[in-house]
Write a protein that holds these residues in place. Structure first.
Motif, PDB file in Angstrom:
ATOM      1  N   GLN A 101     -57.984 -14.481  51.788  1.00 58.42           N
ATOM      2  CA  GLN A 101     -58.395 -14.235  53.356  1.00 58.42           C
ATOM      3  C   GLN A 101     -59.871 -13.081  52.329  1.00 58.42           C
ATOM      4  OE1 GLN A 101     -57.056 -12.299  56.829  1.00 58.42           O
ATOM      5  NE2 GLN A 101     -54.612 -13.163  56.367  1.00 58.42           N
ATOM      6  N   ASP A 102     -60.236 -13.428  51.474  1.00 62.14           N
ATOM      7  CA  ASP A 102     -61.484 -12.769  50.511  1.00 62.14           C
ATOM      8  C   ASP A 102     -62.016 -13.011  49.337  1.00 62.14           C
ATOM      9  OD1 ASP A 102     -61.571 -10.209  48.060  1.00 62.14           O
ATOM     10  OD2 ASP A 102     -61.665  -8.950  50.514  1.00 62.14           O
ATOM     11  N   THR A 158     -74.398 -13.787  52.937  1.00 60.98           N
ATOM     12  CA  THR A 158     -73.704 -12.862  53.923  1.00 60.98           C
ATOM     13  C   THR A 158     -73.048 -14.662  54.953  1.00 60.98           C
ATOM     14  OG1 THR A 158     -74.775 -12.941  55.900  1.00 60.98           O
ATOM     15  CG2 THR A 158     -74.331 -10.652  54.886  1.00 60.98           C
ATOM     16  N   PRO A 183     -71.851 -15.719  58.222  1.00 63.95           N
ATOM     17  CA  PRO A 183     -70.749 -14.415  59.383  1.00 63.95           C
ATOM     18  C   PRO A 183     -70.383 -16.055  59.496  1.00 63.95           C
ATOM     19  CG  PRO A 183     -72.896 -14.686  59.447  1.00 63.95           C
ATOM     20  CD  PRO A 183     -73.036 -15.408  58.438  1.00 63.95           C
ATOM     21  N   ARG A 192     -65.239 -16.032  65.539  1.00 66.61           N
ATOM     22  CA  ARG A 192     -64.425 -15.567  65.885  1.00 66.61           C
ATOM     23  C   ARG A 192     -63.512 -16.119  66.314  1.00 66.61           C
ATOM     24  NH1 ARG A 192     -63.116 -12.024  61.819  1.00 66.61           N
ATOM     25  NH2 ARG A 192     -61.275 -12.048  62.559  1.00 66.61           N
ATOM     26  N   THR A 225     -62.241 -16.442  57.030  1.00 66.33           N
ATOM     27  CA  THR A 225     -61.752 -15.457  57.896  1.00 66.33           C
ATOM     28  C   THR A 225     -62.944 -14.965  56.322  1.00 66.33           C
ATOM     29  OG1 THR A 225     -59.833 -15.104  58.644  1.00 66.33           O
ATOM     30  CG2 THR A 225     -60.728 -12.653  57.605  1.00 66.33           C
ATOM     31  N   ALA A 226     -62.121 -14.709  54.642  1.00 61.06           N
ATOM     32  CA  ALA A 226     -62.641 -14.636  53.340  1.00 61.06           C
ATOM     33  C   ALA A 226     -64.518 -14.923  53.851  1.00 61.06           C
ATOM     34  CB  ALA A 226     -62.708 -15.580  52.370  1.00 61.06           C
ATOM     35  N   CYS A 227     -65.219 -15.811  54.190  1.00 58.04           N
ATOM     36  CA  CYS A 227     -66.147 -16.038  53.947  1.00 58.04           C
ATOM     37  C   CYS A 227     -67.356 -15.213  55.336  1.00 58.04           C
ATOM     38  CB  CYS A 227     -66.774 -17.851  55.121  1.00 58.04           C
ATOM     39  SG  CYS A 227     -66.540 -18.933  53.835  1.00 58.04           S
ATOM     40  N   SER A 228     -66.726 -14.872  56.887  1.00 53.94           N
ATOM     41  CA  SER A 228     -67.122 -13.620  57.545  1.00 53.94           C
ATOM     42  C   SER A 228     -66.960 -12.212  56.896  1.00 53.94           C
ATOM     43  CB  SER A 228     -65.606 -14.169  58.515  1.00 53.94           C
ATOM     44  OG  SER A 228     -64.592 -13.548  58.685  1.00 53.94           O
ATOM     45  N   LYS A 229     -65.679 -12.288  55.613  1.00 56.34           N
ATOM     46  CA  LYS A 229     -65.863 -10.966  55.098  1.00 56.34           C
ATOM     47  C   LYS A 229     -67.164 -10.720  54.068  1.00 56.34           C
ATOM     48  CE  LYS A 229     -61.990  -9.968  53.969  1.00 56.34           C
ATOM     49  NZ  LYS A 229     -60.386  -9.509  54.012  1.00 56.34           N
ATOM     50  N   PHE A 230     -67.716 -11.714  53.727  1.00 54.26           N
ATOM     51  CA  PHE A 230     -68.406 -12.078  51.936  1.00 54.26           C
ATOM     52  C   PHE A 230     -69.821 -11.298  52.329  1.00 54.26           C
ATOM     53  CE2 PHE A 230     -71.723 -14.739  50.083  1.00 54.26           C
ATOM     54  CZ  PHE A 230     -70.645 -14.145  48.959  1.00 54.26           C
ATOM     55  N   ASP A 231     -70.729 -10.892  51.400  1.00 59.96           N
ATOM     56  CA  ASP A 231     -71.372  -9.386  52.028  1.00 59.96           C
ATOM     57  C   ASP A 231     -71.695  -9.029  50.719  1.00 59.96           C
ATOM     58  OD1 ASP A 231     -74.074  -8.450  51.896  1.00 59.96           O
ATOM     59  OD2 ASP A 231     -73.354  -7.279  54.088  1.00 59.96           O
TER      60      ASP A 231
END
Length: 260
Positions: free
Chosen positions: A73-74, A128, A130, A133, A184-190
């Motif tokens: 997830q990361d 990023t 996003p 959800r 989820t990993a993509c959504s937290k990527f920055d």
């Protein structure tokens, strides 16, 4: 045709597509990293065109394709896993070619391990990435509906009749929880705060009709990294490497020529 080879990484089997007979003998190496819930087969048009000139390893991340293990997830965890895989593959300073989730992993790798690679191709990515959800939740509750929708919006309209069924079949092989983890990993990527750490040459590729990671996202990557090049592929959606493989492969070849 590609050979499936198992590599032991931290005691688990990681399966990669590699050259059938002369893996390791070419001057330049390409490591391909698939997107969320995907596997090495999305690179079949690149493999067929490039395997006689390059060492190719199309990775199946843990929990994907025939690789053991689970999704993560990361993006940072995936970067660490890719480092372990590359250490086992023993290819000298490869070019990383990542699609979507794979583009995020490749850019993250370039920030963390710049000396290990000679370039990055980020296809269908963003600084990023996003993810709604409801899509992540939907994967766990109504996966078929969500997968149908993703396949539809990942292709330019004109290319849907040709590629929809193949992409749908490929996604159907993924475990839904792995798909949700990848998203989820993509959504937290920055990676916006780490761009100055990326010292390797970067090529950014995007289809002009990409609805999932629009061209503006790729333009931001190219603008944020010194010396990065941007190639927009006409008439392609999010799966540009399949939809317009000739243009994609030419961009990769030109980039590899420039990084020699």
């Amino acid at each position: 045709c590609p050979m499936l080879r198992q590599f032991k990484v931290k005691g688990k089997s990681v399966v990669c597509w590699v050259n059938p007979d002369d893996f390791g003998s070419h001057g330049q190496s390409l490591v391909f990293i698939h997107g969320s819930g995907s596997n090495s087969s999305v690179w079949s048009y690149q493999y067929a065109n490039l395997y006689k000139n390059f060492n190719i390893a199309a990775v199946n991340l843990p929990g994907h394709g025939q690789s053991e293990g689970d999704g993560e997830q990361d993006i940072g965890v995936y970067v660490g896993i890719l480092k372990e895989i590359l250490d086992v593959l023993k290819l000298k300073r490869p070019v990383l070619i990542g699609h979507s989730l794979g583009a995020a992993i490749a850019l993250g790798f370039a920030a963390d391990w710049p000396g290990d690679i000679s370039g990055v191709v980020a296809a269908g990515g963003g600084l990023t990435m996003p993810v709604n959800r409801d899509i992540i939740k939907g994967f766990l509750s109504q996966p078929d509906i969500i997968m149908d929708m993703i396949c539809k919006i990942s292709l330019a309209r004109a290319n849907r009749p040709v590629f929809y069924d193949a992409i749908r079949a490929s996604l159907a092989e993924a475990r839904v929880e792995v798909m949700a983890q990848d998203m989820t990993a993509c959504s937290k990527f920055d990676i916006r705060g780490e761009l100055d750490k990326i010292k390797t040459p970067v090529l950014v590729i995007c289809g002009t009709e990409d609805k999932m990671t629009p061209p503006a996202s790729s333009e931001q990557i190219a603008a944020g990294i010194a010396g990065a090049k941007l190639v927009l592929i006409e008439g392609a959606g999010h799966m540009a490497m399949m939809e317009k493989p000739d243009a994609f492969n030419q961009a990769v070849r030109d980039f590899c020529e420039s990084t020699k």
